[in-house]
Design a protein around this motif. Sequence first.
Motif, PDB file in Angstrom:
ATOM      1  N   LYS A 117       0.832  -1.214   0.000  1.00 57.93           N
ATOM      2  CA  LYS A 117       0.000   0.000   0.000  1.00 57.93           C
ATOM      3  C   LYS A 117       0.862   1.258   0.000  1.00 57.93           C
ATOM      4  O   LYS A 117       0.485   2.274  -0.555  1.00 57.93           O
ATOM      5  N   GLU A 118       2.018   1.189   0.658  1.00 58.10           N
ATOM      6  CA  GLU A 118       2.839   2.386   0.843  1.00 58.10           C
ATOM      7  C   GLU A 118       3.835   2.632  -0.289  1.00 58.10           C
ATOM      8  O   GLU A 118       4.027   3.779  -0.717  1.00 58.10           O
ATOM      9  N   CYS A 119       4.468   1.575  -0.753  1.00 57.42           N
ATOM     10  CA  CYS A 119       5.611   1.755  -1.659  1.00 57.42           C
ATOM     11  C   CYS A 119       5.325   1.234  -3.066  1.00 57.42           C
ATOM     12  O   CYS A 119       5.210   0.023  -3.275  1.00 57.42           O
ATOM     13  N   PRO A 120       5.266   2.130  -4.054  1.00 53.69           N
ATOM     14  CA  PRO A 120       5.011   1.690  -5.429  1.00 53.69           C
ATOM     15  C   PRO A 120       6.187   0.971  -6.075  1.00 53.69           C
ATOM     16  O   PRO A 120       6.085   0.496  -7.205  1.00 53.69           O
ATOM     17  N   GLY A 121       7.305   0.861  -5.365  1.00 54.43           N
ATOM     18  CA  GLY A 121       8.470   0.184  -5.930  1.00 54.43           C
ATOM     19  C   GLY A 121       8.504  -1.303  -5.627  1.00 54.43           C
ATOM     20  O   GLY A 121       9.373  -2.026  -6.135  1.00 54.43           O
ATOM     21  N   VAL A 122       7.549  -1.780  -4.846  1.00 53.96           N
ATOM     22  CA  VAL A 122       7.545  -3.201  -4.477  1.00 53.96           C
ATOM     23  C   VAL A 122       7.111  -4.039  -5.680  1.00 53.96           C
ATOM     24  O   VAL A 122       6.174  -3.674  -6.397  1.00 53.96           O
ATOM     25  N   ARG A 123       7.818  -5.149  -5.905  1.00 51.66           N
ATOM     26  CA  ARG A 123       7.508  -6.044  -7.026  1.00 51.66           C
ATOM     27  C   ARG A 123       7.314  -7.459  -6.514  1.00 51.66           C
ATOM     28  O   ARG A 123       7.943  -7.869  -5.548  1.00 51.66           O
ATOM     29  N   PRO A 124       6.447  -8.246  -7.216  1.00 50.26           N
ATOM     30  CA  PRO A 124       6.208  -9.631  -6.772  1.00 50.26           C
ATOM     31  C   PRO A 124       7.481 -10.469  -6.850  1.00 50.26           C
ATOM     32  O   PRO A 124       8.357 -10.173  -7.644  1.00 50.26           O
TER      33      PRO A 124
END
Length: 124
Positions: A117-124
């Motif tokens: 929810k917080e970080c748009p840089g997270v990837r699966p």
Amino acid sequence: MNIIRKEGFDFGFDPSACERCPGYCCCGLSGNVWVNHEDILRMCRFLQINPIDFITQYLNRMNNRLSIKERVGEQGLECVFFDSPQRCCSIYTVRPRQCRTFPFWDHFKRHKDELVKECPGVRP
Ligand code: SF4
Ligand code: SF4
């Protein structure tokens, strides 16, 4: 695209996302950025300030720990080192270890939903 991965974490991180992000990890909801002795000395050297003045001006003491002060910004609370107009960290090269290791915190091993929810840089 250079995705960073760390052993023990079931997600990756794309650092290029920070270029387009308004700095969600530095502002918004209140949170503690804890600093240790090394962090303080590194930031003091960069800011050309002595540690006593640095602690007084920039840090809060909570029990036996020190965390960076916050101020009210456009998106709620923000770290006092957040450069609001530029939407980036004003002390990026000397930022505390806690910031350097984001988002690979043990807490997020069990709470990936919060991180996504917080970080748009997270990837699966
Ligand atoms: S929230 Fe994530 S993408 Fe945005 S600045 Fe922080 S680390 Fe970079
Ligand atoms: S020290 Fe820099 S990277 Fe860390 S929370 Fe503050 S503004 Fe963000």
